[in-house]
Write an enzyme that holds these catalytic residues in place. Sequence first.
Site, PDB file in Angstrom:
ATOM      1  N   ILE A 134       0.940  -1.134   0.166  1.00 30.04           N
ATOM      2  CA  ILE A 134       0.066  -0.084   0.103  1.00 30.04           C
ATOM      3  C   ILE A 134       0.947   1.278   0.109  1.00 30.04           C
ATOM      4  O   ILE A 134       1.934   1.126   0.365  1.00 30.04           O
ATOM      5  CB  ILE A 134      -1.017   0.034   1.049  1.00 30.04           C
ATOM      6  CG1 ILE A 134      -0.185  -0.138   2.664  1.00 30.04           C
ATOM      7  CG2 ILE A 134      -2.010  -1.182   1.046  1.00 30.04           C
ATOM      8  CD1 ILE A 134      -1.021  -0.179   3.590  1.00 30.04           C
ATOM      9  N   ASP A 135       0.424   2.282  -0.460  1.00 31.93           N
ATOM     10  CA  ASP A 135       1.279   3.610  -0.619  1.00 31.93           C
ATOM     11  C   ASP A 135       1.794   4.072   0.838  1.00 31.93           C
ATOM     12  O   ASP A 135       1.194   3.770   1.699  1.00 31.93           O
ATOM     13  CB  ASP A 135       0.610   4.693  -1.336  1.00 31.93           C
ATOM     14  CG  ASP A 135      -0.084   4.320  -2.722  1.00 31.93           C
ATOM     15  OD1 ASP A 135       0.523   3.528  -3.637  1.00 31.93           O
ATOM     16  OD2 ASP A 135      -1.177   4.841  -3.098  1.00 31.93           O
ATOM     17  N   LYS A 136       2.891   4.506   0.629  1.00 30.03           N
ATOM     18  CA  LYS A 136       3.519   5.240   1.658  1.00 30.03           C
ATOM     19  C   LYS A 136       2.374   6.127   2.776  1.00 30.03           C
ATOM     20  O   LYS A 136       2.599   5.554   3.807  1.00 30.03           O
ATOM     21  CB  LYS A 136       4.642   6.220   1.364  1.00 30.03           C
ATOM     22  CG  LYS A 136       5.337   6.878   2.454  1.00 30.03           C
ATOM     23  CD  LYS A 136       6.384   8.012   1.942  1.00 30.03           C
ATOM     24  CE  LYS A 136       6.854   8.720   3.219  1.00 30.03           C
ATOM     25  NZ  LYS A 136       7.884   9.852   2.634  1.00 30.03           N
ATOM     26  N   THR A 138      -0.733   5.720   2.840  1.00 30.18           N
ATOM     27  CA  THR A 138      -1.942   4.956   3.314  1.00 30.18           C
ATOM     28  C   THR A 138      -1.733   4.126   4.455  1.00 30.18           C
ATOM     29  O   THR A 138      -0.347   3.638   4.621  1.00 30.18           O
ATOM     30  CB  THR A 138      -2.408   4.031   1.900  1.00 30.18           C
ATOM     31  OG1 THR A 138      -2.681   4.789   0.772  1.00 30.18           O
ATOM     32  CG2 THR A 138      -3.606   3.258   2.403  1.00 30.18           C
ATOM     33  N   ARG A 233      -6.868   6.072  -5.614  1.00 25.71           N
ATOM     34  CA  ARG A 233      -6.759   7.256  -5.677  1.00 25.71           C
ATOM     35  C   ARG A 233      -7.000   7.742  -7.338  1.00 25.71           C
ATOM     36  O   ARG A 233      -7.573   8.781  -7.561  1.00 25.71           O
ATOM     37  CB  ARG A 233      -5.284   7.647  -5.432  1.00 25.71           C
ATOM     38  CG  ARG A 233      -5.029   7.273  -4.076  1.00 25.71           C
ATOM     39  CD  ARG A 233      -3.385   7.340  -3.787  1.00 25.71           C
ATOM     40  NE  ARG A 233      -2.805   8.598  -3.843  1.00 25.71           N
ATOM     41  CZ  ARG A 233      -1.637   8.741  -3.874  1.00 25.71           C
ATOM     42  NH1 ARG A 233      -0.802   7.754  -3.736  1.00 25.71           N
ATOM     43  NH2 ARG A 233      -1.224   9.999  -4.076  1.00 25.71           N
TER      44      ARG A 233
END
Length: 312
Positions: A134-136, A138, A233
């Site tokens: 998962i993104d930094k 998130t 996103r």
Amino acid sequence: MTRLSAQIPEEMAGMRLDQVLAELFSDYSRSKLQTWLKAGRVMVNGAQLKAKDKVEGGESIELDAEAEVVLECEAEAIPLDIVYEDESLLIINKPAGLVVHPAVGNWTGTLQNALLNHVPSLETLPRAGIVHRIDKETSGLLMVAKTLQAHNSLVKQLQERSIEREYLAITKGRIIAGATIDEPIGRHPTDRKRYSVRQTGKDAVTHYRVVERFARHTLIRVKLETGRTHQIRVHMAYAHFPLVGDPVYGGRFQLPPDCSEQLEIELRAFKRQALHAEKLGLLHPETQEYCEWIQPLPDDMIRLLAALRDNE
């Protein structure tokens, strides 16, 4: 030695065996796969084939893989919020701000560094056992395999789209009803750090439904069928409901009309996309029993929601 197995998808019919191996077992280098192929460690429907042999699609493929150090990443004593752990599986609650994999600009201080400190044997697994990311910025649940067998099982479940992944997100704009966004995603044509809906991209399916509406914002629950980079996103921005705080896809910062002082404080302080991986469900790699974990919202999203409610 660990035996990995997969079924060759029908759409790969006509491809060379070495190309199929590179697609199905992408965590290993092409040179390593070629070495194993020449050593007779690859069986297709029980038979040994050559690298240039074409597949028909639908065959069963088995690979005897060696456990070896595959990482150039150092262990670091970084605290982990462990939700669940046994001999084959780790479920982590990742805080916003923690990078998952080392990369340019973040070679240290990542989740991968922390995992190697917690379980040193993960150095023999692709990406230290991390099978999705998962993104930094998130927050939320992330699964990690502790054995090669578990890694193979989780990757297969991801490919089959059988893993349950649900997120909570706060969007700009008041959403009337839920919907499904089925639009392919690929790299942005001019900005290589961004992604966009592109007909030449990979298929991406996002389901969302309304949890709570506010004057000019909405709390939604999002369920993923696919796991493309920045998928939620990109898709929500495409639908004209970008996530609050998203620095890449959220557009310029604007305060809503009739904004209370507390809501203004929370919105200005919210410097990340308002996205949290709340729910994770999967078949346990060893027992094959369905397991599910739910992680409550982090404090920053709780405060933002409280301010939105008070501003009604």
